[in-house]
Write a protein that holds these residues in place. Structure first.
Motif, short mmCIF file in Angstrom:
data_model
loop_
_atom_site.label_atom_id
_atom_site.label_comp_id
_atom_site.label_asym_id
_atom_site.label_seq_id
_atom_site.Cartn_x
_atom_site.Cartn_y
_atom_site.Cartn_z
N LEU A 80 0.81 -1.23 0.00
CA LEU A 80 0.00 0.00 0.00
C LEU A 80 0.84 1.28 0.00
N MET A 81 2.17 1.13 -0.01
CA MET A 81 3.04 2.31 0.00
C MET A 81 2.80 3.17 -1.23
N LYS A 82 2.79 4.50 -1.01
CA LYS A 82 2.66 5.50 -2.08
C LYS A 82 1.29 5.48 -2.78
N THR A 83 0.32 4.76 -2.21
CA THR A 83 -1.01 4.75 -2.82
C THR A 83 -1.76 6.01 -2.40
N HIS A 84 -2.77 6.36 -3.20
CA HIS A 84 -3.58 7.55 -2.95
C HIS A 84 -4.88 7.15 -2.26
N LEU A 85 -5.28 8.00 -1.30
CA LEU A 85 -6.47 7.74 -0.49
C LEU A 85 -7.60 8.67 -0.91
N TYR A 86 -8.81 8.13 -0.94
CA TYR A 86 -9.99 8.90 -1.34
C TYR A 86 -11.13 8.66 -0.38
N LEU A 87 -12.04 9.65 -0.31
CA LEU A 87 -13.28 9.53 0.46
C LEU A 87 -14.43 10.01 -0.40
N PRO A 88 -15.65 9.53 -0.13
CA PRO A 88 -16.82 10.02 -0.89
C PRO A 88 -17.02 11.52 -0.68
N LEU A 89 -17.47 12.19 -1.74
CA LEU A 89 -17.69 13.64 -1.69
C LEU A 89 -18.61 14.07 -0.56
N ASP A 90 -19.58 13.22 -0.20
CA ASP A 90 -20.52 13.64 0.85
C ASP A 90 -19.88 13.73 2.24
N LEU A 91 -18.63 13.28 2.37
CA LEU A 91 -17.94 13.42 3.66
C LEU A 91 -17.18 14.75 3.77
N LEU A 92 -17.15 15.52 2.67
CA LEU A 92 -16.49 16.83 2.75
C LEU A 92 -17.30 17.75 3.64
N PRO A 93 -16.65 18.48 4.54
CA PRO A 93 -17.39 19.47 5.33
C PRO A 93 -17.94 20.54 4.40
N LYS A 94 -19.14 21.03 4.69
CA LYS A 94 -19.75 22.08 3.88
C LYS A 94 -19.01 23.39 4.09
N LEU A 95 -18.73 24.08 2.99
CA LEU A 95 -18.09 25.39 3.08
C LEU A 95 -19.14 26.48 2.88
N GLU A 96 -18.93 27.59 3.55
CA GLU A 96 -19.88 28.69 3.50
C GLU A 96 -19.23 29.91 2.86
N GLY A 97 -20.05 30.87 2.50
CA GLY A 97 -19.55 32.15 2.02
C GLY A 97 -18.72 32.01 0.77
N ASN A 98 -17.58 32.70 0.73
CA ASN A 98 -16.74 32.71 -0.46
C ASN A 98 -15.71 31.59 -0.49
N LYS A 99 -15.79 30.66 0.47
CA LYS A 99 -14.90 29.50 0.43
C LYS A 99 -15.60 28.41 -0.37
N PHE A 100 -14.81 27.68 -1.19
CA PHE A 100 -15.41 26.63 -2.01
C PHE A 100 -14.36 25.58 -2.33
N TYR A 101 -14.87 24.39 -2.67
CA TYR A 101 -14.02 23.32 -3.18
C TYR A 101 -13.97 23.50 -4.70
#
Length: 175
Positions: A80-101
């Protein structure tokens, strides 16, 4: 799970113990949001494979120490060395105002207080020293630096971003 339904969390950077534990460098300003995960998707040869997390904790503030189920030896961890990790988009914290993903504003209309409607945001180039909005205006590519001073308003409801750019910046692309 497909990659477009996920966000990049980080990368496995080293082994921690001879019991299969790993250290991952997270691509986030708030690593403590991710220290109680149940599962993580790992990119193995282009496929996202779910790995169940037995335990995880922050290690030296910016690394996440992970113990996955069924990864019990150094050999398992080596795989598993150097592998990339991912999570589902729905686990991203919601951003408010002028902050965005970045992914959430692709397709938004870009408007400028002085110029008017600039075009549609096609992508964000973050491989340069300063991230750039890549905007399509009827086939013409316009690049505008993502600068907090230019950002007036992110309107999620109407899918627009209002900017106030220096006079003449947009015109440079249209001459």
């Amino acid at each position: 799970m497909k990659k477009e339904d996920c966000f990049y969390l980080g990368k496995v950077v080293k082994k921690y113990s001879f019991k299969g534990e790993l250290l991952a460098k997270l691509d986030t300003d708030e690593p403590d949001l991710y220290d109680n995960l149940d599962a993580i998707f790992i990119d193995l040869r282009g496929n996202l494979i779910p790995f169940f997390v037995e335990s995880s904790q922050l290690h030296k503030s910016e690394l996440l120490r992970l113990k996955f189920e069924d990864v019990n030896t150094e050999a398992d961890a080596d795989a598993l060395m150097k592998t990339h990790l991912y999570l589902p988009l729905d686990l991203l914290p919601k951003l408010e105002g002028n902050k965005f993903y970045f992914h959430e504003v692709i397709g938004f209309t870009i408007k400028d207080e002085n110029f008017g409607e600039v075009g549609i945001l096609k992508s964000i180039n973050d491989s340069t020293a300063q991230s750039l909005f890549e905007i399509d205006r009827d086939g013409i590519e316009i690049l505008i630096p993502m600068n907090d001073e230019f950002m007036v308003k992110v309107d999620r409801k109407n899918k627009t971003i209002l900017l106030n750019t220096p006079e003449g910046l947009i015109d440079l692309y249209l001459e």
